[in-house]
Motif scaffolding. Structure first.
Motif, short mmCIF file in Angstrom:
data_model
loop_
_atom_site.label_atom_id
_atom_site.label_comp_id
_atom_site.label_asym_id
_atom_site.label_seq_id
_atom_site.Cartn_x
_atom_site.Cartn_y
_atom_site.Cartn_z
N ARG A 274 44.45 -22.80 27.31
CA ARG A 274 45.37 -23.63 26.52
C ARG A 274 44.80 -23.93 25.11
NH1 ARG A 274 47.99 -28.08 30.69
NH2 ARG A 274 47.96 -26.80 32.57
N ASN A 275 43.72 -23.24 24.76
CA ASN A 275 43.08 -23.42 23.45
C ASN A 275 42.61 -24.86 23.22
OD1 ASN A 275 43.40 -20.70 22.56
ND2 ASN A 275 45.58 -21.13 22.21
N ILE A 276 42.12 -25.48 24.27
CA ILE A 276 41.57 -26.83 24.20
C ILE A 276 40.05 -26.73 24.20
CG2 ILE A 276 41.42 -29.09 25.31
CD1 ILE A 276 44.17 -28.49 24.17
N LYS A 277 39.41 -27.41 23.26
CA LYS A 277 37.97 -27.33 23.08
C LYS A 277 37.22 -28.10 24.17
CE LYS A 277 34.00 -26.75 20.81
NZ LYS A 277 33.33 -25.44 20.70
N VAL A 278 36.27 -27.44 24.82
CA VAL A 278 35.29 -28.10 25.69
C VAL A 278 33.95 -27.96 24.99
CG1 VAL A 278 34.16 -28.12 27.94
CG2 VAL A 278 36.58 -27.56 27.79
N GLU A 279 33.39 -29.07 24.52
CA GLU A 279 32.21 -28.97 23.67
C GLU A 279 30.89 -29.08 24.42
OE1 GLU A 279 32.62 -32.02 20.77
OE2 GLU A 279 32.09 -33.66 22.12
N LYS A 280 30.89 -29.73 25.57
CA LYS A 280 29.65 -29.87 26.33
C LYS A 280 29.94 -29.76 27.82
CE LYS A 280 27.00 -32.88 23.17
NZ LYS A 280 25.74 -32.11 23.09
N VAL A 281 29.05 -29.04 28.54
CA VAL A 281 29.19 -28.89 29.99
C VAL A 281 27.80 -28.97 30.62
CG1 VAL A 281 29.75 -27.31 31.88
CG2 VAL A 281 31.29 -27.49 29.91
N CYS A 282 27.67 -29.80 31.69
CA CYS A 282 26.42 -29.89 32.46
C CYS A 282 26.74 -29.62 33.92
CB CYS A 282 25.79 -31.26 32.30
SG CYS A 282 24.24 -31.47 33.20
N LEU A 283 26.03 -28.67 34.53
CA LEU A 283 26.29 -28.29 35.91
C LEU A 283 25.01 -28.38 36.74
CD1 LEU A 283 28.52 -25.13 35.31
CD2 LEU A 283 29.28 -27.47 35.69
N LEU A 284 25.11 -28.98 37.93
CA LEU A 284 23.99 -29.06 38.86
C LEU A 284 24.21 -28.08 39.99
CD1 LEU A 284 23.79 -31.78 37.28
CD2 LEU A 284 23.02 -32.83 39.42
N GLU A 285 23.21 -27.25 40.25
CA GLU A 285 23.22 -26.35 41.41
C GLU A 285 24.40 -25.38 41.41
OE1 GLU A 285 20.20 -26.25 42.85
OE2 GLU A 285 20.87 -26.78 44.86
N PHE A 286 24.77 -24.88 40.22
CA PHE A 286 25.87 -23.92 40.19
C PHE A 286 25.78 -23.08 38.93
CE2 PHE A 286 30.23 -22.53 39.31
CZ PHE A 286 30.49 -21.88 40.50
N PHE A 287 26.16 -21.81 39.08
CA PHE A 287 26.28 -20.91 37.93
C PHE A 287 27.33 -19.86 38.25
CE2 PHE A 287 25.28 -16.99 35.63
CZ PHE A 287 25.42 -17.47 34.33
N HIS A 288 28.11 -19.49 37.19
CA HIS A 288 29.11 -18.43 37.33
C HIS A 288 29.04 -17.56 36.08
CE1 HIS A 288 32.98 -16.38 37.65
NE2 HIS A 288 32.95 -16.71 38.94
N PRO A 289 29.14 -16.23 36.23
CA PRO A 289 29.05 -15.34 35.05
C PRO A 289 30.03 -15.66 33.94
CG PRO A 289 28.85 -14.07 37.07
CD PRO A 289 29.20 -15.47 37.49
#
Length: 828
Positions: A736-751
């Protein structure tokens, strides 16, 4: 079993230390970890000067801390005095005063409840589980099995609660008898849903943990919502499901709103045994059991009293009990217990004649705490009773006050009470205790309370009274609500000039139970009936009439005084949402529990439940909403699935998707600056945790967030399965062309995160069994090259699922603060 239950638990911890003892939300606590926490708490009790043998209060909500406190008190040789955190102040004070407890184990958020002088409060919020070189057995005090272990307060016939003294031998017998009855093994999972202050907690907590089984702790929201509780039973693979008969009636009513496919899905369970006790079991409930559970499920009707350590007899239920037309029997005694139907001279009745059910055996309690005369009245020396050989080995019998008779196959059938004791929603209630509270009104001269069955079979309480002048019912209700628990409040009241009398001059209670006295036009007749006026009030009243099964209502009627309880409150909430399109948070409903106040609240706040356009089904939405409402945290807005943890502050808001909302949210909020707005999302864990459901949950949150913050940008975080939801939300925001400026993830990763162009922080548990960092390979040179923007990636020296524990939260939140505010950890 000739061994105290805390020693049985320790044996399980030594033999199978890695086995799961407790499960609550996404948190699993092993036997070894729980055992260490108990050990450390006993050492603290020793340092603080607690004396073995003394009563110690346990004022903790149903949680791991409650379990730790329970076993620590037993291990240290003290007497557990459990007190329900929902009890009214007058009852709390009375129990503490009567028991003589000067030390109380408590959680910090309940300190203000116990402000009495002379109490030493021991905080149990901090769990210490470090390994100790010293043998934990060194902290075991030598405790004879004949010593008191537990004081359980029940409703008293004199108007004050009385404390039943349960010994270590009683509890050891209980574990042994139920293990033989239920054949419990280490592979079983028992559901804990009962109140800490009731003896049922021994069956659902102490017993399974003494046998190496697992215990699943239901949250407050799950205990209040039958569908949410059933969903937990399915999700947690519960094998033994134990609840009062009125719960099963509520569950059947809730299931009637579901389609056959949804119902079948909910009952695709691992439950092998279903039990009910605390109330009379009806054939309707038995019919529901056989229609709903798998064919090989075992069903039991349990009978007992606190004075018999909870379970005295059991009846294995078969389909023949449905067709027999007779009441469901209470069965035959469990191992180590005996039952007889005796006459007034305590001699056996003949044939199937009616008499008093008397019990004897290893489960009979020591007596009543500090009540020798009452003890002597109900706990009778064997010499005064029948001289049957089977009773000669036991010193005393307990007169239950229950009428009963033998069936043709030798089982016993319950026929009601001899005295004025009743069971209300699984709680034993002495009507005299309510009458004493009514006498606290300054102008009431005499009060009598009777119990009458409604058409549905549920009992309601009616309070009759004489007074020198007119008494406003609303004022009397306000007085009683401060003295009595909600289940003890009468549903109706009547001020009468003269009580009907028997030929001996006593109040004729049976006459007060006839339609002449119990009909609504007689009861509450001196209450001013203010009928609903406008359309909204009339619509609210109509829903109340359906849920409470009443006819005439006044705007001043209180939902809980009319027989409402927490289960009916949830039913009412869902019905109002369906009929009126408004959502009422369950924690706020107690503030607006009259028709007028609720209608006014709806008007002023316009609680519309028009949800965001995410594709959650109504049932999925309601399950998540129940968790939100049961969390006792604030919704972002009425009907929202987003919790507002800290809504103030000048910094950009942080939205975090949690697995266990209450514990994790509070831990994170405490470590972030007060200027940081923090909002909580719930992961898809409470629902069927597949990819389709996860995508629907993420879509709902995206729609709801955009309705509130249409321009973004967003700062998002999540742990474990909550991190999966966040990754899906990133994808939807990007679309939807909405900006996500910061992301913090615990115990997870996706390519997909390789292409993320904001500030990304990835945190992993070094000793986690998930090994999610293997997807990232960030411990190898050049790991960051595939990323559009190099992320921050760090180890936390812990295993999976304990990031928010006391030992790890400082390191965790230090990383989160640096991700949010930069290397200087400045919050602006």
């Amino acid at each position: 079993m000739n061994k105290a239950i805390h020693l049985l638990f320790e044996t399980c911890a030594l033999e199978n230390p890695g086995a799961i003892a407790l499960r609550i939300g996404d948190e699993n606590i092993s036997y070894s970890e729980l055992n260490r926490c108990i050990f450390h708490l006993t050492k603290r009790m020793e340092r603080l000067g607690v004396t073995p043998g003394d009563p110690v209060g346990l004022y903790v909500d149903i949680s791991p801390e409650m379990v730790i406190g329970y076993f620590a008190i037993l291990k240290y040789g003290c007497i557990v005095v459990p007190i329900d955190t929902d009890s009214v102040p007058a009852r709390r004070k009375m129990i503490l005063r009567d028991s003589g407890a000067t030390f109380v184990l408590i959680r910090a958020n309940f300190h203000e409840h116990l402000s009495q002088d002379g109490l030493e409060l021991i905080n149990v919020d901090t769990r210490e589980s470090k390994a100790e070189e010293a043998a934990q057995s060194e902290c075991n005090v030598s405790i004879p099995l004949s010593r008191p272990a537990l004081i359980v307060y029940t409703s008293g016939s004199t108007g004050a609660p009385k404390g039943v003294v349960i010994t270590h031998a009683n509890l050891a017998h209980y574990v042994s008898a139920l293990q033989k009855l239920f054949t419990i093994t280490r592979h079983d999972t028992y559901l804990l849903r009962g109140s800490i202050s009731l003896i049922v907690s021994a069956r659902q907590l102490l017993m399974p943990l003494s046998l190496g089984a697992s215990v699943v702790i239901a949250s407050d929201a799950e205990r209040k919502d039958p569908l949410a509780l059933l969903s937990l039973v399915k999700r947690a693979n519960v094998t033994i499901f134990d609840h009062v008969p009125s719960f099963w009636k509520g569950l059947e009513a809730a299931l009637s709103h579901l389609g056959e496919r949804e119902r079948q899905s909910l009952f695709d369970l691992n439950v092998r045994l279903v039990a009910a006790g605390g109330e009379s079991l009806s054939r309707e409930v038995v019919r529901f059991w056989f229609a709903s559970f798998k064919r090989d499920t075992a069903f039991y009707n349990l009978y007992g009293q606190t004075e018999g350590t909870g379970v005295v007899s059991a009846s294995r239920i078969t389909p023949s009990h449905i067709s027999s037309g007779s009441p469901i029997p209470v069965g035959k005694p469990v191992t180590g217990m005996g039952m007889r139907v005796l006459d007034e001279k305590l001699q056996p009745v003949s044939g199937n004649a009616k008499g008093e059910i008397c019990i004897y055996g290893d489960g009979v309690a020591m007596g009543y705490w500090n009540r020798p005369l009452l003890t002597d009245k109900h706990f009778v020396p064997r010499a005064h009773a029948s001289d049957e050989r089977s009773m000669q080995a036991h010193a005393r019998i307990y007169k239950t006050g229950d009428y009963g008779r033998y069936t043709e196959d030798g089982e016993i059938e319950f026929l009601g009470r001899i005295d004025n004791q009743v069971n209300i929603r699984g709680h034993r209630v002495e009507l005299a205790e309510i009458e004493k509270a009514m006498h606290a009104h300054p102008v009431i001269d005499k009060a009598v309370v009777v119990s009458c069955p409604k058409e549905s079979g549920e009992p309601i309480l009616i309070g009759y009274f004489q007074a020198g002048r007119h008494v406003e019912i609303s004022g009397l209700m306000r007085l009683l609500s401060g003295l009595l628990a909600p289940h003890m409040l009468p549903s109706r009241y009547a001020q009468i000039a003269q009580f009907p009398l028997t030929s001996s001059g006593k109040v004729d209670r049976q006459a007060l139970q006839t339609p002449e006295f119990t009909n609504p036009t007689f009861t509450n007749k001196n209450m001013v009936i203010r009928k609903p006026q406008d359309d909204l009030q009339q619509r609210v009243a109509k829903v109340w009439q359906t849920v409470l099964d009443v006819e005439e209502l006044s705007l001043d009627d209180n939902f809980f005084s009319l027989g409402g309880d927490s289960l009916k409150a949830v039913t009412l909430m869902l019905a109002i949402e369906k009929e009126l399109g408004y959502s009422i948070p369950i924690d706020e409903f107690h503030q607006f529990s009259t028709i007028e106040s609720l209608a006014n609240d709806i008007k002023t706040k316009t609680r519309q439940t028009k949800r965001a356009s995410g594709s959650l089904s109504d049932q999925e939405y309601k399950k998540l909403l129940m968790i939100i409402l049961g969390s006792k945290l604030h919704q972002l807005k009425p009907g929202s699935l987003i919790l507002q943890i800290n809504g103030s502050g000048h910094l950009p808001p942080l939205f975090w998707c949690f697995n266990s909302p209450q514990k994790e949210m509070s831990s994170l909020a405490m470590k972030l600056p007060g200027s940081q707005p923090l909002f909580g999302l719930i992961s898809s864990v409470p629902l069927d945790n597949n990819q389709t459901t996860l995508e629907k949950v993420a879509a709902h949150y995206v729609d709801e967030l955009l309705s509130l913050f249409p321009d973004g940008p967003f700062r998002l975080g999540g742990n474990c399965r909550g991190a999966k939801v966040i990754c899906e939300m990133i994808r939807l925001f990007h679309a939807r062309n909405i900006k996500v400026e910061k992301v913090c993830l615990l115990e997870f990763f996706h390519p997909d995160l390789y292409s993320f162009d904001g500030d990304l922080c990835l945190l992993f548990g070094r000793y986690s069994h998930l090994q999610r960092h293997n997807l990232l390979k960030f411990d190898q040179e050049g790991w960051e090259k595939p990323f559009k923007k190099r992320p921050r990636a760090e180890w936390i020296n812990c295993r999976h699922g304990v990031f928010f524990d006391e030992d790890n939260v400082e390191v965790l939140t230090a990383n989160i603060r640096q991700w949010l505010y930069g290397e200087n950890d400045e919050a602006g």
